[in-house]
Design an enzyme around this catalytic site. Structure first.
Site, PDB file in Angstrom:
ATOM      1  N   LYS A 182     -34.803  42.475 -36.337  1.00 41.26           N
ATOM      2  CA  LYS A 182     -34.433  41.079 -36.601  1.00 41.26           C
ATOM      3  C   LYS A 182     -33.892  40.530 -35.295  1.00 41.26           C
ATOM      4  O   LYS A 182     -32.787  40.876 -34.860  1.00 41.26           O
ATOM      5  CB  LYS A 182     -33.371  41.032 -37.700  1.00 41.26           C
ATOM      6  CG  LYS A 182     -32.678  39.679 -37.884  1.00 41.26           C
ATOM      7  CD  LYS A 182     -33.587  38.620 -38.446  1.00 41.26           C
ATOM      8  CE  LYS A 182     -32.777  37.389 -38.884  1.00 41.26           C
ATOM      9  NZ  LYS A 182     -32.078  36.726 -37.741  1.00 41.26           N
ATOM     10  N   GLY A 239     -22.482  43.388 -33.939  1.00 40.72           N
ATOM     11  CA  GLY A 239     -22.147  41.992 -34.142  1.00 40.72           C
ATOM     12  C   GLY A 239     -20.755  41.813 -34.695  1.00 40.72           C
ATOM     13  O   GLY A 239     -19.876  42.665 -34.514  1.00 40.72           O
ATOM     14  N   SER A 240     -20.557  40.726 -35.417  1.00 38.46           N
ATOM     15  CA  SER A 240     -19.227  40.356 -35.874  1.00 38.46           C
ATOM     16  C   SER A 240     -18.782  41.214 -37.048  1.00 38.46           C
ATOM     17  O   SER A 240     -19.599  41.779 -37.787  1.00 38.46           O
ATOM     18  CB  SER A 240     -19.211  38.887 -36.296  1.00 38.46           C
ATOM     19  OG  SER A 240     -19.975  38.705 -37.489  1.00 38.46           O
ATOM     20  N   GLY A 243     -20.008  39.406 -40.429  1.00 34.37           N
ATOM     21  CA  GLY A 243     -21.433  39.567 -40.673  1.00 34.37           C
ATOM     22  C   GLY A 243     -21.806  41.013 -40.939  1.00 34.37           C
ATOM     23  O   GLY A 243     -22.588  41.310 -41.854  1.00 34.37           O
ATOM     24  N   GLY A 244     -21.242  41.924 -40.149  1.00 33.19           N
ATOM     25  CA  GLY A 244     -21.547  43.333 -40.322  1.00 33.19           C
ATOM     26  C   GLY A 244     -21.044  43.871 -41.644  1.00 33.19           C
ATOM     27  O   GLY A 244     -21.728  44.655 -42.311  1.00 33.19           O
ATOM     28  N   GLU A 263     -21.611  48.307 -35.442  1.00 33.56           N
ATOM     29  CA  GLU A 263     -20.501  48.179 -34.496  1.00 33.56           C
ATOM     30  C   GLU A 263     -19.950  46.777 -34.671  1.00 33.56           C
ATOM     31  O   GLU A 263     -20.652  45.795 -34.440  1.00 33.56           O
ATOM     32  CB  GLU A 263     -20.988  48.393 -33.058  1.00 33.56           C
ATOM     33  CG  GLU A 263     -19.893  48.292 -32.030  1.00 33.56           C
ATOM     34  CD  GLU A 263     -20.457  48.093 -30.636  1.00 33.56           C
ATOM     35  OE1 GLU A 263     -20.033  47.121 -29.974  1.00 33.56           O
ATOM     36  OE2 GLU A 263     -21.307  48.894 -30.218  1.00 33.56           O
ATOM     37  N   CYS A 300     -18.094  44.494 -25.832  1.00 33.90           N
ATOM     38  CA  CYS A 300     -17.388  45.074 -26.977  1.00 33.90           C
ATOM     39  C   CYS A 300     -16.317  46.054 -26.531  1.00 33.90           C
ATOM     40  O   CYS A 300     -15.429  46.398 -27.316  1.00 33.90           O
ATOM     41  CB  CYS A 300     -18.374  45.764 -27.908  1.00 33.90           C
ATOM     42  SG  CYS A 300     -19.544  46.857 -27.087  1.00 33.90           S
ATOM     43  N   GLU A 389      -9.667  40.642 -32.647  1.00 31.42           N
ATOM     44  CA  GLU A 389     -10.420  40.484 -31.407  1.00 31.42           C
ATOM     45  C   GLU A 389     -10.670  39.008 -31.105  1.00 31.42           C
ATOM     46  O   GLU A 389     -11.042  38.232 -31.990  1.00 31.42           O
ATOM     47  CB  GLU A 389     -11.763  41.208 -31.512  1.00 31.42           C
ATOM     48  CG  GLU A 389     -12.621  41.110 -30.261  1.00 31.42           C
ATOM     49  CD  GLU A 389     -13.971  41.792 -30.425  1.00 31.42           C
ATOM     50  OE1 GLU A 389     -14.578  42.135 -29.407  1.00 31.42           O
ATOM     51  OE2 GLU A 389     -14.414  41.976 -31.584  1.00 31.42           O
TER      52      GLU A 389
END
Length: 505
Positions: A182, A239-240, A243-244, A263, A300, A389
């Site tokens: 994606k 990603g965030s 969202g993750g 992650e 990250c 973060e």
């Protein structure tokens, strides 16, 4: 090399246009239109991946190694065009994109070398003991086998190394698993040209058509359809946290739950022990500023938190960091959304009564200027939001009253990708007390360094306890990452001709 995106998806060996498009938002240069992904295209790509699995998983390690090397070669052939579209879309400098491309092709070649050696197979053989009493023992052999098609989500902050042909894709293909990517809408042109390279390599090496697909853009329903498709057996994501976590929950709620290797976020704390701070506070402060602002703080592994015992040495450290940050020019962030989130994070800390500004810099739009804040240990422990973060060039100094309070504060951290100890010989006792705490908090521990810059090697761990990642026993960087896409199978009393090729000798 002149190259213009076609704006199409790549699914099972075919370039496919769409009736609906979205327009890229480059930091500079020309915008382009790209087809929008749909749930129907997801289904098509996943079915093709499942159809390709039997043939691809049956390829030899040498055949897959040649395929990986061919992808690297095809990316290198397009090197100038990759850098041009990548810099336009992300705003990253040319040197960064060239370095990331080298890392991407290096990962592919490293996995080729790794699977040739066969260490990832963890092959084990227990010979038969027909005369054993009171019952004979059969011959049992074990080897790691590929799990099936894998979904990979491109990352916003690494358009090459963590995206279309990045570490997740390289590891899955090395394992023998077809991949459906994606693509990230922040850099669709970069995704397309890398997909071209994979397509060319697949054709060169005779791989089945469904071994790789790229779906561009699409709303949340596209991601949902991908992780819930019954053909998909694992997901790689960078990603965030929000969202993750949503995708992780979807994977767990499937009729057949699958692993989600996400992650999600990390503040990567540094602990400045007293002797080291007394000896070289200024050097550590200056070095920290460089790590904080590398790539506009969009790594990250950015060390966003520095924990130090309060006093004159802490003053020197903070002053040195401030002086170094004042020299850093405003940088362009990867997307408008990331820039907005950074500005919001700065505003949140400015509005907090628990922190004090050390360096307050104004920035707007897609640009980001460094900011530095400080607080004390008690305020930190009382306000969980301080540990969240802020993606971008922002640092927070946490002053504690004593080494003992430093240990207590270390206990308060959630899971991290990294944790760093700055120490001298006189700090060894405190470091010994701190180490077992940090071993439970982070996947990679450093002494007297800065965590930005992740080596792609056999020994690397890029992961950690939640929320740094959703699977603390895994890594998304280094050759050990292939284990995510393998599972052990035992073969009992098998004739040699029926065994997998890697178990026959």
């Amino acid at each position: 090399m002149s190259w213009t995106p076609s704006g199409r998806h790549f699914i099972a060996g075919e370039w496919i246009a769409g009736t609906t498009t979205f327009r890229s938002e480059p930091a500079h240069g020309q915008a382009h239109d790209f087809a929008v992904g749909t749930t129907e295209l997801v289904d098509r790509a996943c079915r093709a991946a499942e159809a390709a699995f039997a043939a691809f998983s049956a390829t030899t390690r040498e055949e897959r190694a040649i395929f990986l090397e061919a992808i690297a070669e095809e990316i290198d052939k397009r090197g100038e065009a990759v850098t041009l579209i990548g810099t336009q879309e992300t705003g990253l400098p040319e040197g960064r994109l060239n370095g990331e491309r080298a890392r991407t092709t290096g990962q592919l070649r490293l996995f080729a070398e790794h699977i040739r050696k066969g260490a990832h197979l963890d092959a084990r053989i227990d010979a038969a003991q027909p005369d054993r009493q009171p019952a004979p023992r059969p011959e049992i052999r074990l080897v790691q086998r590929p799990i099936g098609p894998v979904a990979v989500f491109g990352a916003s902050n690494f358009p090459l190394a963590f995206s279309t042909a990045g570490g997740d894709t390289a590891a899955a293909l090395a394992a023998g698993c077809p991949v459906v990517v994606k693509g990230h809408s922040a850099h669709p042109g970069t995704g397309e040209i890398i997909a071209e390279a994979i397509a060319a390599a697949s054709e060169r090496t005779g791989m089945p058509a469904g071994v790789f697909s790229l779906i561009q853009g699409g709303r949340r329903d596209v991601g949902t359809a991908l992780v819930t498709h019954p053909a998909i057996k694992a997901v790689g994501f960078t990603g965030s946290l929000a969202g993750g976590r949503a995708l992780f929950d979807l994977c767990a709620q499937r009729p057949e739950p699958i692993p989600f290797f996400g992650e999600l976020g990390s503040v990567n704390p540094m602990f400045l022990l007293p002797a080291a701070t007394a000896a070289r506070a200024e050097a550590i402060g200056s070095g920290w500023a460089g790590s904080l602002t590398l790539g506009a703080g969009q790594f990250c592994t950015k060390p966003g938190i520095a924990v130090v015992v309060d006093g004159p040495e802490a003053d020197k450290f903070t002053s040195a960091a401030k002086a170094a940050l004042e020299k850093v020019a405003t940088q362009t962030m990867l997307t408008n959304g990331i820039a907005t989130a950074y500005h919001d994070g700065v505003d949140r800390l400015r509005a907090s009564n628990a922190v004090a500004p050390v360096l307050a810099a104004e920035s707007a739009g897609r640009d980001a200027a460094p900011n530095l804040f400080e607080t004390n240990g008690s305020a930190w422990l009382a306000d969980h939001s301080l540990s969240e973060e802020v993606f971008g060039p922002l640092g927070l100094v946490v002053r504690v009253g004593s080494p003992e309070k430093m240990l207590a504060l270390a206990e308060s951290f959630q899971g991290q990708l990294t944790a760093t100890i700055h120490m001298d010989d006189a700090d060894l006792g405190l470091a010994r007390d701190l180490l077992p705490i940090l071993e439970r908090k982070a996947g990679r521990l450093l002494v007297n360094g800065f965590p930005t810059g992740v080596e792609v090697v056999d020994s690397m761990v890029h992961g950690g306890p939640y929320p740094a990642s959703t699977n603390f026993g895994a890594t998304s960087v280094g050759t050990m990452s292939i284990r995510r896409f393998l599972r052990p199978v035992a073969y009992q009393n098998f004739p040699a001709d029926l065994l997998p090729q890697d178990l026959r000798n």
